[in-house]
Design an enzyme around this catalytic site. Sequence first.
Site, PDB file in Angstrom:
ATOM      1  N   THR A   1       0.832  -1.206   0.000  1.00  0.00           N
ATOM      2  CA  THR A   1       0.000   0.000   0.000  1.00  0.00           C
ATOM      3  C   THR A   1       0.870   1.262   0.000  1.00  0.00           C
ATOM      4  O   THR A   1       2.041   1.213   0.387  1.00  0.00           O
ATOM      5  CB  THR A   1      -0.890  -0.008   1.268  1.00  0.00           C
ATOM      6  OG1 THR A   1      -1.484   1.265   1.431  1.00  0.00           O
ATOM      7  CG2 THR A   1      -0.099  -0.318   2.528  1.00  0.00           C
ATOM      8  N   ASP A   2       0.275   2.396  -0.378  1.00  0.00           N
ATOM      9  CA  ASP A   2       1.003   3.668  -0.289  1.00  0.00           C
ATOM     10  C   ASP A   2       1.164   4.108   1.171  1.00  0.00           C
ATOM     11  O   ASP A   2       2.010   4.948   1.477  1.00  0.00           O
ATOM     12  CB  ASP A   2       0.296   4.764  -1.103  1.00  0.00           C
ATOM     13  CG  ASP A   2      -1.146   5.044  -0.694  1.00  0.00           C
ATOM     14  OD1 ASP A   2      -1.654   4.375   0.227  1.00  0.00           O
ATOM     15  OD2 ASP A   2      -1.762   5.949  -1.297  1.00  0.00           O
ATOM     16  N   GLU A   3       0.345   3.526   2.071  1.00  0.00           N
ATOM     17  CA  GLU A   3       0.379   3.992   3.472  1.00  0.00           C
ATOM     18  C   GLU A   3       1.710   3.722   4.148  1.00  0.00           C
ATOM     19  O   GLU A   3       2.023   4.346   5.163  1.00  0.00           O
ATOM     20  CB  GLU A   3      -0.745   3.340   4.290  1.00  0.00           C
ATOM     21  CG  GLU A   3      -2.107   3.697   3.773  1.00  0.00           C
ATOM     22  CD  GLU A   3      -3.209   3.615   4.824  1.00  0.00           C
ATOM     23  OE1 GLU A   3      -2.918   3.494   6.019  1.00  0.00           O
ATOM     24  OE2 GLU A   3      -4.371   3.685   4.414  1.00  0.00           O
TER      25      GLU A   3
ATOM     26  N   TYR B   1      -1.726  -0.639  11.213  1.00  0.00           N
ATOM     27  CA  TYR B   1      -1.931  -1.291   9.906  1.00  0.00           C
ATOM     28  C   TYR B   1      -0.734  -1.041   9.000  1.00  0.00           C
ATOM     29  O   TYR B   1      -0.135  -1.990   8.451  1.00  0.00           O
ATOM     30  CB  TYR B   1      -3.214  -0.764   9.243  1.00  0.00           C
ATOM     31  CG  TYR B   1      -3.260  -1.039   7.749  1.00  0.00           C
ATOM     32  CD1 TYR B   1      -3.401  -2.345   7.265  1.00  0.00           C
ATOM     33  CD2 TYR B   1      -3.134  -0.001   6.811  1.00  0.00           C
ATOM     34  CE1 TYR B   1      -3.417  -2.601   5.889  1.00  0.00           C
ATOM     35  CE2 TYR B   1      -3.152  -0.262   5.449  1.00  0.00           C
ATOM     36  CZ  TYR B   1      -3.291  -1.552   4.990  1.00  0.00           C
ATOM     37  OH  TYR B   1      -3.293  -1.815   3.645  1.00  0.00           O
TER      38      TYR B   1
ATOM     39  N   LYS C   1       2.102  -3.621   7.373  1.00  0.00           N
ATOM     40  CA  LYS C   1       2.347  -3.786   5.931  1.00  0.00           C
ATOM     41  C   LYS C   1       3.808  -3.462   5.619  1.00  0.00           C
ATOM     42  O   LYS C   1       4.430  -4.107   4.769  1.00  0.00           O
ATOM     43  CB  LYS C   1       1.418  -2.876   5.119  1.00  0.00           C
ATOM     44  CG  LYS C   1      -0.050  -3.252   5.138  1.00  0.00           C
ATOM     45  CD  LYS C   1      -0.376  -4.575   4.463  1.00  0.00           C
ATOM     46  CE  LYS C   1      -0.235  -4.549   2.954  1.00  0.00           C
ATOM     47  NZ  LYS C   1      -0.707  -5.825   2.332  1.00  0.00           N
TER      48      LYS C   1
HETATM   49  P1  NAD Z   1     -10.078  -6.785   2.423  1.00  0.00           P
HETATM   50  O1  NAD Z   1      -9.996  -6.545   3.886  1.00  0.00           O
HETATM   51  O2  NAD Z   1     -11.308  -6.415   1.686  1.00  0.00           O
HETATM   52  O3  NAD Z   1      -9.824  -8.335   2.109  1.00  0.00           O
HETATM   53  C1  NAD Z   1      -8.804  -9.068   2.739  1.00  0.00           C
HETATM   54  C2  NAD Z   1      -9.038 -10.544   2.437  1.00  0.00           C
HETATM   55  O4  NAD Z   1      -7.980 -11.290   3.059  1.00  0.00           O
HETATM   56  C3  NAD Z   1     -10.351 -11.078   3.006  1.00  0.00           C
HETATM   57  O5  NAD Z   1     -11.010 -11.876   2.043  1.00  0.00           O
HETATM   58  C4  NAD Z   1      -9.926 -11.914   4.216  1.00  0.00           C
HETATM   59  O6  NAD Z   1     -10.809 -12.995   4.484  1.00  0.00           O
HETATM   60  C5  NAD Z   1      -8.553 -12.395   3.753  1.00  0.00           C
HETATM   61  N1  NAD Z   1      -7.677 -12.737   4.889  1.00  0.00           N
HETATM   62  C6  NAD Z   1      -7.428 -11.993   6.005  1.00  0.00           C
HETATM   63  N2  NAD Z   1      -6.585 -12.647   6.816  1.00  0.00           N
HETATM   64  C7  NAD Z   1      -6.258 -13.809   6.188  1.00  0.00           C
HETATM   65  C8  NAD Z   1      -5.398 -14.892   6.520  1.00  0.00           C
HETATM   66  N3  NAD Z   1      -4.706 -14.899   7.659  1.00  0.00           N
HETATM   67  N4  NAD Z   1      -5.294 -15.915   5.648  1.00  0.00           N
HETATM   68  C9  NAD Z   1      -6.002 -15.920   4.488  1.00  0.00           C
HETATM   69  N5  NAD Z   1      -6.834 -14.929   4.138  1.00  0.00           N
HETATM   70  C10 NAD Z   1      -6.960 -13.879   4.974  1.00  0.00           C
HETATM   71  O7  NAD Z   1      -8.802  -6.066   1.813  1.00  0.00           O
HETATM   72  P2  NAD Z   1      -8.637  -5.311   0.399  1.00  0.00           P
HETATM   73  O8  NAD Z   1      -9.085  -3.924   0.556  1.00  0.00           O
HETATM   74  O9  NAD Z   1      -9.186  -6.157  -0.650  1.00  0.00           O
HETATM   75  O10 NAD Z   1      -7.036  -5.284   0.316  1.00  0.00           O
HETATM   76  C11 NAD Z   1      -6.327  -6.360  -0.285  1.00  0.00           C
HETATM   77  C12 NAD Z   1      -4.836  -6.070  -0.198  1.00  0.00           C
HETATM   78  O11 NAD Z   1      -4.542  -4.864  -0.877  1.00  0.00           O
HETATM   79  C13 NAD Z   1      -4.320  -5.900   1.220  1.00  0.00           C
HETATM   80  O12 NAD Z   1      -3.045  -6.506   1.298  1.00  0.00           O
HETATM   81  C14 NAD Z   1      -4.213  -4.384   1.397  1.00  0.00           C
HETATM   82  O13 NAD Z   1      -3.210  -4.066   2.317  1.00  0.00           O
HETATM   83  C15 NAD Z   1      -3.855  -3.962  -0.011  1.00  0.00           C
HETATM   84  N6  NAD Z   1      -4.278  -2.611  -0.410  1.00  0.00           N
HETATM   85  C16 NAD Z   1      -5.584  -2.216  -0.229  1.00  0.00           C
HETATM   86  C17 NAD Z   1      -5.979  -0.955  -0.697  1.00  0.00           C
HETATM   87  C18 NAD Z   1      -7.404  -0.473  -0.559  1.00  0.00           C
HETATM   88  O14 NAD Z   1      -7.680   0.673  -0.859  1.00  0.00           O
HETATM   89  N7  NAD Z   1      -8.355  -1.303  -0.147  1.00  0.00           N
HETATM   90  C19 NAD Z   1      -5.038  -0.108  -1.302  1.00  0.00           C
HETATM   91  C20 NAD Z   1      -3.713  -0.557  -1.440  1.00  0.00           C
HETATM   92  C21 NAD Z   1      -3.356  -1.805  -1.005  1.00  0.00           C
HETATM   93  O1  DAU Z   2      -4.057   4.162   0.846  1.00  0.00           O
HETATM   94  C1  DAU Z   2      -4.335   2.792   0.718  1.00  0.00           C
HETATM   95  C2  DAU Z   2      -5.134   2.331   1.895  1.00  0.00           C
HETATM   96  O2  DAU Z   2      -6.454   2.845   1.718  1.00  0.00           O
HETATM   97  C3  DAU Z   2      -5.165   0.823   2.048  1.00  0.00           C
HETATM   98  O3  DAU Z   2      -3.859   0.360   2.321  1.00  0.00           O
HETATM   99  C4  DAU Z   2      -6.110   0.400   3.187  1.00  0.00           C
HETATM  100  O4  DAU Z   2      -6.203  -1.003   3.232  1.00  0.00           O
HETATM  101  C5  DAU Z   2      -7.475   0.992   2.898  1.00  0.00           C
HETATM  102  O5  DAU Z   2      -8.375   0.677   3.939  1.00  0.00           O
HETATM  103  C6  DAU Z   2      -7.389   2.503   2.710  1.00  0.00           C
HETATM  104  O6  DAU Z   2      -7.041   3.142   3.961  1.00  0.00           O
HETATM  105  P1  DAU Z   2      -7.694   4.533   4.418  1.00  0.00           P
HETATM  106  O7  DAU Z   2      -7.550   4.674   5.867  1.00  0.00           O
HETATM  107  O8  DAU Z   2      -7.197   5.655   3.561  1.00  0.00           O
HETATM  108  O9  DAU Z   2      -9.220   4.243   3.962  1.00  0.00           O
HETATM  109  P2  DAU Z   2     -10.623   4.538   4.704  1.00  0.00           P
HETATM  110  O10 DAU Z   2     -11.682   4.245   3.693  1.00  0.00           O
HETATM  111  O11 DAU Z   2     -10.711   3.871   6.020  1.00  0.00           O
HETATM  112  O12 DAU Z   2     -10.569   6.100   4.939  1.00  0.00           O
HETATM  113  C7  DAU Z   2     -10.381   6.994   3.856  1.00  0.00           C
HETATM  114  C8  DAU Z   2     -10.324   8.387   4.446  1.00  0.00           C
HETATM  115  O13 DAU Z   2     -11.624   8.714   4.978  1.00  0.00           O
HETATM  116  C9  DAU Z   2      -9.366   8.529   5.605  1.00  0.00           C
HETATM  117  O14 DAU Z   2      -8.776   9.816   5.560  1.00  0.00           O
HETATM  118  C10 DAU Z   2     -10.255   8.405   6.844  1.00  0.00           C
HETATM  119  C11 DAU Z   2     -11.568   9.010   6.371  1.00  0.00           C
HETATM  120  N1  DAU Z   2     -12.795   8.460   6.989  1.00  0.00           N
HETATM  121  C12 DAU Z   2     -12.955   7.104   7.008  1.00  0.00           C
HETATM  122  C13 DAU Z   2     -14.077   6.553   7.594  1.00  0.00           C
HETATM  123  C14 DAU Z   2     -14.261   5.042   7.631  1.00  0.00           C
HETATM  124  C15 DAU Z   2     -13.756   9.316   7.504  1.00  0.00           C
HETATM  125  O15 DAU Z   2     -13.620  10.557   7.453  1.00  0.00           O
HETATM  126  N2  DAU Z   2     -14.868   8.755   8.080  1.00  0.00           N
HETATM  127  C16 DAU Z   2     -15.069   7.412   8.171  1.00  0.00           C
HETATM  128  O16 DAU Z   2     -16.109   6.983   8.728  1.00  0.00           O
END
Ligand code: NAD
Ligand code: DAU
Length: 355
Positions: free
Chosen positions: A132-134, A158, A162
């Site tokens: 992730t970019d985080e 988190y 990562k």
């Molecule tokens: P998500 O939380 O929607 O899904 C995660 C999946 O992993 C789920 O299906 C869960 O059941 C499975 N899982 C969790 N623990 C596990 C374990 N121990 N063994 C096997 N499976 C397991 O997450 P997402 O948003 O789809 O993110 C997927 C990946 O992409 C993550 O690695 C996250 O860090 C990365 N990522 C997410 C975002 C975003 O915006 N959502 C952005 C950049 C990177």
């Molecule tokens: O940048 C990539 C990341 O983006 C991924 O690595 C993470 O897995 C993914 O969950 C996401 O993280 P964020 O914390 O950026 O996403 P989230 O949707 O939780 O929040 C987006 C922004 O909105 C953040 O600045 C927090 C804010 N927020 C979030 C929630 C849930 C609110 O203001 N209110 C809320 O209720």
Amino acid sequence: MILVTGGAGFIGANFVLDWLAGNAEPVVNLDKLTYAGNAENLSALQGDKRHVFVQGDIGNYALVAKLLAEHKPRAIVHFAAESHVDRSIHSPDAFIETNVMGTFRLLEAALAYWRELQGEASGAFRFLHVSTDEVYGSLGPTEPAFTENHPHQPNSPYSASKAAADHLVRAYHHTYGLPVLTTHCSNNYGPYHFPEKLIPLMIVNALAGKALPVYGDGLQIRDWLYVTDHCAAIRRVLQAGRVGEAYNIGGNNERANIELVKAICALLDKERPLAGGKSYAQQITHVTDRPGHDRRYAINAGKIARELGWKPTETFETGLRKTVDWVLKNPQWIANVQSGAYREWIKKNYLGQVA
Ligand code: NAD
Ligand code: DAU
């Protein structure tokens, strides 16, 4: 075939669906089905022999070793993780267990498997780690976007977990030669997004007549990418990425949260107008900020564009419209994920701040 971890989650499910829509190559999908994993995301694949679903933990070395020996994948695409920042603040344990220890055990199993591969199979094998970019930390308002050379400066449990996984992946390449690739993507959005995250939460709450909880002043900035563009980038990195390299993936779509929430409200005002000409924006409520909240993320995706020719295809406007439409067309999916566990989480995170 390829082995995908976390393929029942938001991005993983989109990846598996897209992969099998454009590719005859089968997928073994290893997912623990935590609260975030949802077999319903994959219901379109029922009866499709190219998709082998296995419920299990990436940290289960024996299970992973057995799957690798049995299916002999040419690649592992590693999505599985605990992914929600707010949950990591309340309960970091699961994040360390899965994102750090789970990735470590998966790397161990991958290394043992790869060492047994011969000739072409050995040269072709890839371990693609989805990061992730985080991990890069937070940017000031005028700082340039993150490049792949930006130091790791994680600020939440988190992102720290990562970052730890990134370091392990890097070390397994540097020390043991495991052919790894790492991607760092910005915030995704689109179909199957779990409604604890900002965009789906706002759409779902708006439609239910509930408060739209914006943390703090709402001026935090995220760089949004439509999920299928992310999936295409991962396919491209897997196909042609240079071993040992990291690739940033982003949509060049920086938006302040409050601006984004207002854009969602404006779309809903058109698609599902409220009585009396009211706007959903009236439901916006500023609530206590997330502790340690990163102020701004921005991705420089120049390397993947230059080296691999990848560019996003969706604009923020087209992507957001598709996302809102998807939620409107899938009320049953939303209802099904809003289980008792989901309701408990909403109570815990917002502590009576929102109706
Ligand atoms: P998500 O939380 O929607 O899904 C995660 C999946 O992993 C789920 O299906 C869960 O059941 C499975 N899982 C969790 N623990 C596990 C374990 N121990 N063994 C096997 N499976 C397991 O997450 P997402 O948003 O789809 O993110 C997927 C990946 O992409 C993550 O690695 C996250 O860090 C990365 N990522 C997410 C975002 C975003 O915006 N959502 C952005 C950049 C990177
Ligand atoms: O940048 C990539 C990341 O983006 C991924 O690595 C993470 O897995 C993914 O969950 C996401 O993280 P964020 O914390 O950026 O996403 P989230 O949707 O939780 O929040 C987006 C922004 O909105 C953040 O600045 C927090 C804010 N927020 C979030 C929630 C849930 C609110 O203001 N209110 C809320 O209720």
